[in-house]
Design a protein around this motif. Structure first.
Motif, PDB file in Angstrom:
ATOM      1  N   PRO A 141      -3.127 -25.093  14.759  1.00 12.25           N
ATOM      2  CA  PRO A 141      -3.212 -26.036  13.630  1.00 12.25           C
ATOM      3  C   PRO A 141      -4.394 -25.707  12.724  1.00 12.25           C
ATOM      4  O   PRO A 141      -5.373 -25.090  13.159  1.00 12.25           O
ATOM      5  CB  PRO A 141      -3.423 -27.396  14.326  1.00 12.25           C
ATOM      6  CG  PRO A 141      -4.054 -27.046  15.639  1.00 12.25           C
ATOM      7  CD  PRO A 141      -3.559 -25.681  16.028  1.00 12.25           C
ATOM      8  N   GLY A 142      -4.275 -26.124  11.480  1.00 10.93           N
ATOM      9  CA  GLY A 142      -5.398 -26.027  10.547  1.00 10.93           C
ATOM     10  C   GLY A 142      -5.690 -24.629  10.034  1.00 10.93           C
ATOM     11  O   GLY A 142      -6.777 -24.364   9.530  1.00 10.93           O
ATOM     12  N   VAL A 143      -4.725 -23.715  10.134  1.00 16.49           N
ATOM     13  CA  VAL A 143      -4.941 -22.365   9.624  1.00 16.49           C
ATOM     14  C   VAL A 143      -4.529 -22.312   8.153  1.00 16.49           C
ATOM     15  O   VAL A 143      -3.440 -22.764   7.794  1.00 16.49           O
ATOM     16  CB  VAL A 143      -4.110 -21.334  10.434  1.00 16.49           C
ATOM     17  CG1 VAL A 143      -4.226 -19.952   9.815  1.00 16.49           C
ATOM     18  CG2 VAL A 143      -4.561 -21.319  11.882  1.00 16.49           C
ATOM     19  N   LYS A 144      -5.411 -21.779   7.333  1.00 17.15           N
ATOM     20  CA  LYS A 144      -5.157 -21.744   5.887  1.00 17.15           C
ATOM     21  C   LYS A 144      -4.840 -20.326   5.425  1.00 17.15           C
ATOM     22  O   LYS A 144      -5.518 -19.376   5.821  1.00 17.15           O
ATOM     23  CB  LYS A 144      -6.400 -22.214   5.117  1.00 17.15           C
ATOM     24  CG  LYS A 144      -6.768 -23.664   5.342  1.00 17.15           C
ATOM     25  CD  LYS A 144      -5.952 -24.559   4.449  1.00 17.15           C
ATOM     26  CE  LYS A 144      -6.416 -26.018   4.579  1.00 17.15           C
ATOM     27  NZ  LYS A 144      -5.446 -26.935   3.979  1.00 17.15           N
ATOM     28  N   PHE A 145      -3.826 -20.221   4.587  1.00 13.13           N
ATOM     29  CA  PHE A 145      -3.632 -18.958   3.878  1.00 13.13           C
ATOM     30  C   PHE A 145      -4.675 -18.869   2.769  1.00 13.13           C
ATOM     31  O   PHE A 145      -5.212 -19.891   2.325  1.00 13.13           O
ATOM     32  CB  PHE A 145      -2.226 -18.900   3.265  1.00 13.13           C
ATOM     33  CG  PHE A 145      -1.143 -18.656   4.286  1.00 13.13           C
ATOM     34  CD1 PHE A 145      -0.953 -17.391   4.809  1.00 13.13           C
ATOM     35  CD2 PHE A 145      -0.348 -19.689   4.727  1.00 13.13           C
ATOM     36  CE1 PHE A 145       0.032 -17.160   5.764  1.00 13.13           C
ATOM     37  CE2 PHE A 145       0.638 -19.474   5.676  1.00 13.13           C
ATOM     38  CZ  PHE A 145       0.828 -18.200   6.200  1.00 13.13           C
ATOM     39  N   GLN A 146      -4.928 -17.671   2.320  1.00 11.25           N
ATOM     40  CA  GLN A 146      -5.981 -17.518   1.312  1.00 11.25           C
ATOM     41  C   GLN A 146      -5.577 -18.131  -0.025  1.00 11.25           C
ATOM     42  O   GLN A 146      -6.415 -18.421  -0.861  1.00 11.25           O
ATOM     43  CB  GLN A 146      -6.367 -16.049   1.197  1.00 11.25           C
ATOM     44  CG  GLN A 146      -7.068 -15.621   2.481  1.00 11.25           C
ATOM     45  CD  GLN A 146      -7.393 -14.160   2.571  1.00 11.25           C
ATOM     46  OE1 GLN A 146      -7.325 -13.439   1.586  1.00 11.25           O
ATOM     47  NE2 GLN A 146      -7.753 -13.715   3.761  1.00 11.25           N
ATOM     48  N   SER A 147      -4.283 -18.360  -0.197  1.00  7.82           N
ATOM     49  CA  SER A 147      -3.828 -19.036  -1.419  1.00  7.82           C
ATOM     50  C   SER A 147      -3.959 -20.547  -1.281  1.00  7.82           C
ATOM     51  O   SER A 147      -3.673 -21.276  -2.229  1.00  7.82           O
ATOM     52  CB  SER A 147      -2.371 -18.677  -1.691  1.00  7.82           C
ATOM     53  OG  SER A 147      -1.568 -19.043  -0.573  1.00  7.82           O
ATOM     54  N   GLY A 148      -4.357 -21.030  -0.114  1.00  5.55           N
ATOM     55  CA  GLY A 148      -4.610 -22.460   0.057  1.00  5.55           C
ATOM     56  C   GLY A 148      -3.602 -23.179   0.933  1.00  5.55           C
ATOM     57  O   GLY A 148      -3.884 -24.272   1.420  1.00  5.55           O
ATOM     58  N   GLY A 149      -2.420 -22.617   1.124  1.00  3.08           N
ATOM     59  CA  GLY A 149      -1.399 -23.270   1.940  1.00  3.08           C
ATOM     60  C   GLY A 149      -1.783 -23.294   3.416  1.00  3.08           C
ATOM     61  O   GLY A 149      -2.618 -22.506   3.863  1.00  3.08           O
ATOM     62  N   THR A 150      -1.167 -24.210   4.157  1.00  7.17           N
ATOM     63  CA  THR A 150      -1.439 -24.326   5.591  1.00  7.17           C
ATOM     64  C   THR A 150      -0.311 -23.663   6.377  1.00  7.17           C
ATOM     65  O   THR A 150       0.866 -23.805   6.023  1.00  7.17           O
ATOM     66  CB  THR A 150      -1.536 -25.811   5.988  1.00  7.17           C
ATOM     67  OG1 THR A 150      -2.545 -26.411   5.174  1.00  7.17           O
ATOM     68  CG2 THR A 150      -1.927 -25.972   7.441  1.00  7.17           C
ATOM     69  N   LEU A 151      -0.676 -22.957   7.426  1.00  8.19           N
ATOM     70  CA  LEU A 151       0.321 -22.283   8.265  1.00  8.19           C
ATOM     71  C   LEU A 151       1.264 -23.300   8.910  1.00  8.19           C
ATOM     72  O   LEU A 151       0.811 -24.251   9.543  1.00  8.19           O
ATOM     73  CB  LEU A 151      -0.391 -21.466   9.355  1.00  8.19           C
ATOM     74  CG  LEU A 151       0.524 -20.822  10.389  1.00  8.19           C
ATOM     75  CD1 LEU A 151       1.230 -19.601   9.795  1.00  8.19           C
ATOM     76  CD2 LEU A 151      -0.249 -20.420  11.636  1.00  8.19           C
ATOM     77  N   PRO A 253     -14.584 -17.510   3.722  1.00  9.51           N
ATOM     78  CA  PRO A 253     -15.341 -18.693   4.158  1.00  9.51           C
ATOM     79  C   PRO A 253     -14.449 -19.781   4.763  1.00  9.51           C
ATOM     80  O   PRO A 253     -14.937 -20.668   5.448  1.00  9.51           O
ATOM     81  CB  PRO A 253     -15.996 -19.189   2.859  1.00  9.51           C
ATOM     82  CG  PRO A 253     -15.137 -18.653   1.767  1.00  9.51           C
ATOM     83  CD  PRO A 253     -14.540 -17.378   2.256  1.00  9.51           C
ATOM     84  N   ASP A 254     -13.145 -19.684   4.499  1.00 12.31           N
ATOM     85  CA  ASP A 254     -12.228 -20.720   5.006  1.00 12.31           C
ATOM     86  C   ASP A 254     -11.507 -20.284   6.273  1.00 12.31           C
ATOM     87  O   ASP A 254     -10.520 -20.904   6.667  1.00 12.31           O
ATOM     88  CB  ASP A 254     -11.180 -21.050   3.928  1.00 12.31           C
ATOM     89  CG  ASP A 254     -11.827 -21.539   2.652  1.00 12.31           C
ATOM     90  OD1 ASP A 254     -12.816 -22.298   2.764  1.00 12.31           O
ATOM     91  OD2 ASP A 254     -11.375 -21.153   1.558  1.00 12.31           O
TER      92      ASP A 254
END
Lengths: 554, 304
Positions: A141-151, A253-254
């Motif tokens: 949970p809580g994994v972000k793509f670099q474009s901002g979307g969540t996995l 950083p994210d």
């Protein structure tokens, strides 16, 4: 009953038959600590659980966390890399340079570790049904793509469906063939996916791991434009990419996990290895992605550098046509194999940075390899006897066709020299890779049509691909034209087997059958070598996968 | 016409290379179905005349097409490589042309003496040393051991002119070695011939100062064949430096053409070769014009 025994019993009641079988293997001493960890991770057992079991049985260091660099964050790591062969597209990528670019910004469900275990990355755990035909993966949970979307599950489904669909130009298509079809990956909930396989497959997690290097997870909306967005979930973000020139990445950083230690990484692309060596010697880069022993002597002998030695299962296969020509008689095939001194090959070609093979794909690194099978050694007298018995005691002429790639031309010369000692006169035909592979189809490929040939196979976490494609009767890479129903049956059983004990039993039978038939000579498994500037640490020794997030200068 | 013929030859020759684009992208072990899909997406499974016609009809209006391998427009790749090659060629030219002409003329003025022998022998010896040998020796000596020059030709992004030249000095050295003997020999031969000519004897006998005789009468005639030689080397310096570009990690036209041929990237290959062909044509034309400018006989002969 001790507390630890009670705990283990409690664990055993919660685990399935395959999991308990693995514990039995550990208890009986038929699997070592590394093998226990490796196979347990494949079955989806968590590392803490494996650690607890291993500790209870005295295998304390089995669960020791791999040493990590204790260096400080910051700095830049400069890498010499073979120029990516084309556009960076996870679906089509097929070369080391492109793959290394991909690894910096994108991630897999799980990744292969130095000991061939799988480490959960975007998946946190996986389980399977009784026969290994349905695998369920829990996502982080809580994994972000670099474009901002969540996995989400949809991203995983789209990524895997894209790769196993014959309508796409997917380089992973052959890896999924007969294992997973498009449309058979289902969403259970936002963070759970289920893979319904075409047939039971015990090593399925490896198919969706970094072992199958196209399997990075991309957003479901991916349209083939990776080079524009570099939209992965990895520890680095792209700063600049110039095709044929180089690339640089900065810390993401994210990132969901521990942040990358280096501030940035800089990749310079080279078309040849010699300039890479000179760049390392001249201080313009800190490491070379991969070094071959042949041509890399200057670095191997230079005290300013350290060599990260990565044990691998990569090897060269010397195939002999079993259906026609002099090698149709298995005694002749065995004679050629017996003429080789594997120790001299490993010393001469690799300065002993390789291990000896025993004419099967079961490399010593695989835990299911049965090491009790006698090692084939050079035996010229026996080779001559076999040739005599086969009616070619006076020797014969044959052409060895192969590709101009890494140490293979030198290997071909050594085979020619060894073979001449038993009267086999080999003429060498060393071709460009394009000419050798041709259309890669029977009748249109020197690779698949030659009487005697040498072909390179890269590192794999499990031997399944090596066992199937080049050796099954209907294998698409069966250059040996080896047709053996017993072998086919054993390998199909092996593919379905998910428990280590059954795999080892089948492995022994396969090893013995291949030693008897010898359609292919597996003389060695070479190490991957990564030369680095002294003081650079934290690069995990994983063959052919350059992860730099823990790299640091100490 | 020359370039059109060249484009047909390159296209036809490219078909003789083993393998295809799809397999070059996906690798030798890729599934045949995936290779077929990619070949179809790229359009390379169509009849050859159709492929050629589509490409040439765009090329003549300035569209170099899309790279099969990089799936991006070809023009920026060619432009970037051409600029790099021009920079390297310019540095090599600026060093070798004056040096070789001075050497050749000096040898001619001292014909038969030890200086002549030294220059001739040095030039010939340097010419026969392959670039990959001289390049590696130069890198090891000046780049690794003495560490006075960078071993890559590519300067950092945003580098100024002087820095760029500094980075190009070592890579241009193997070219200077190869070309020095060639150009110096032509300059020497031309000068020796001119020194023995009637017009030189007349100039000397009528009392002109020796430097004036050399500068105005000898060199002007002696260098005509040298100019032709230099012009023929322009194409080589732009498109034929694969070894030097590889050794010094430089993205020039030579490497671009070689890479495109290896990967069956036909639009990139055609664009690269036609660029070099165009340079050959224009450099030969420039050499002809310069010869006419320097040789009144050619101008007056044409008029008569």
């Amino acid at each position: 009953m001790s507390d630890s025994q009670r705990t283990i019993d409690a664990w055993r009641r919660r685990l399935g038959a395959l999991d308990n079988d693995l514990i039995d293997e550990l208890v009986a001493g038929r699997v070592d600590r590394r093998g226990f960890l490796r196979h347990g991770s494949m079955l989806g057992l968590s590392l803490p659980l494996l650690g607890g079991i291993a500790t209870a049985f005295g295998a304390v260091d089995a669960v020791s966390t791999p040493a990590r660099a204790a260096g400080n964050p910051g700095g830049a790591i400069r890498v010499a890399l073979t120029v990516p062969a084309g556009a960076i597209d996870p679906v089509t990528i097929a070369d080391n340079g492109g793959l290394t670019m991909l690894l910096q910004g994108a991630e897999f469900l799980c990744v292969l570790q130095p000991d061939l275990t799988l480490k959960p990355v975007l998946a946190t755990s996986w389980t399977h049904n009784e026969d290994g035909s349905v695998w369920t993966f829990k996502l982080r949970p809580g994994v972000k793509f670099q474009s901002g979307g969540t996995l989400k599950a949809e991203d995983v489904i789209a990524s895997i469906d894209r790769l196993c669909d014959p309508k796409n130009a997917s380089n992973a298509l052959s890896a999924f063939k007969g294992i997973l079809s498009p449309g058979n990956t289902k969403k259970i909930d936002d963070l759970t996916v289920e893979f319904r396989l075409d047939a039971p497959y015990g090593a399925f997690p490896y198919v969706v791991s970094s072992d199958n290097y196209n399997c990075v997870i991309l957003p479901a909306s991916y349209k083939g434009d990776f080079e524009h967005a570099w939209d992965g979930t990895g520890p680095f973000k792209l700063e600049k990419y110039t095709p044929k020139v180089g690339a640089s990445f900065v810390r993401n950083p994210d990132y969901w996990g521990p942040k990358a230690l280096p501030d940035r990484t800089e990749f310079t692309f080279f078309t040849d290895v010699q300039p890479q060596i000179l760049a390392l010697q001249g201080g313009q880069v800190d490491l070379i992605e991969q070094l071959q022993v042949s041509g890399g002597q200057a670095i191997l002998n230079d005290p300013r550098f350290e060599i990260i030695r990565e044990k691998s299962t990569g090897h060269e296969q010397v195939h002999m046509r079993c259906d026609t020509g002099p090698f149709a008689d298995k005694r002749v095939r065995r004679a050629l194999a017996l003429s080789l001194s594997r120790k001299l090959l490993v010393a001469g070609l690799f300065r002993n940075l390789a291990v000896i093979g025993n004419d099967s794909p079961f490399a010593p690194a695989f835990p299911m390899t049965d090491t009790s099978v006698p090692q084939r050694e050079q035996d010229l007298a026996q080779a001559k006897e076999l040739l005599q018995a086969a009616g070619v005691g006076k020797g014969f002429n044959v052409t060895l066709t192969t590709e101009r790639y890494i140490e293979i031309p030198d290997y071909a010369v050594l085979i020619k020299n060894f073979a001449s000692k038993v009267g086999i006169d080999i003429t060498l035909n060393v071709e460009s890779q394009d000419a050798y592979y041709g259309k890669a189809q029977f009748g249109q490929s020197d690779w698949l049509d030659s009487t005697l040939g040498i072909t390179d196979y890269g590192n794999r976490g499990v031997p399944n691909v090596f066992l199937r494609a080049p050796l099954l009767s209907d294998g698409p890479w069966n250059g040996a034209h080896f047709h053996n129903k017993t072998y086919d049956g054993l390998v199909n059983q092996y593919g379905r087997a998910a428990d280590l004990g059954a795999q080892r039993t089948l492995a022994k039978q396969i090893q013995e059958l291949l030693l008897d038939e010898t359609p292919i000579i597996f003389a060695y498994f070479y190490d991957y070598l990564v030369p680095v500037k002294k003081g650079l640490t934290g690069i995990p020794p994983i063959a052919n996968r350059l992860f730099l997030d823990r790299a640091t200068f100490t | 016409m020359t370039l059109a013929l060249l484009s047909v030859l390159v296209f036809a020759g490219g078909q003789l290379l083993p393998g295809d684009v799809g397999r070059a992208v996906l690798g030798p072990l890729a599934d045949a179905r995936a290779v077929a899909v990619l070949d179809h997406q790229l359009g390379v499974d169509r009849p050859l005349p159709v492929q050629y016609w589509e490409w040439i009809s765009r090329f003549v209006v300035g569209d170099m097409g899309m790279s099969y391998i990089y799936r991006a427009p070809v023009a920026p790749f060619v432009a970037s490589a051409l600029v790099n090659s021009l920079k390297l060629a310019a540095v090599a030219f600026v060093i070798v042309v004056p040096l070789a002409i001075a050497g050749g003329v000096t040898a001619a003025l001292n014909v038969g003496r030890w200086l002549d022998r030294v220059i001739t022998l040095t030039g010939l010896s340097a010419t026969v040393v392959p670039e990959f040998v001289s390049g590696i020796v130069l890198i090891l000596v000046f780049g690794v051991w003495l560490n006075v020059f960078p071993i890559t030709a590519a300067s950092p992004p945003g580098a100024g002119l002087l820095t760029q030249i500094y980075y190009l000095i070592l890579p241009s050295a193997p070219l200077v070695l190869v070309l020095f003997g060639y150009i110096a020999r032509m300059a020497r031969a031309g000068t020796v011939t001119a020194l023995e000519a009637d017009y030189t004897r007349t100039a000397v006998l009528k009392g002109l100062p020796y430097p004036t005789v050399i500068w105005r009468h000898v060199l002007r005639n002696a260098l005509l064949p040298t100019i032709a030689v230099i012009a023929t080397q322009a194409g080589y310096l732009i498109g034929g430096l694969i070894v030097v570009e590889t050794l010094f990690h430089y993205q020039g036209v030579g490497g671009l053409i070689y890479g495109a041929a290896k990967s069956h990237d036909f639009p990139m290959l055609e664009a690269g070769i036609l660029t070099v062909g165009t340079i050959y044509v224009f450099s030969s034309l420039a050499a002809d014009l310069l010869s006419v400018r320097l040789n009144p006989l050619l101008r007056f002969g044409a008029r008569s």
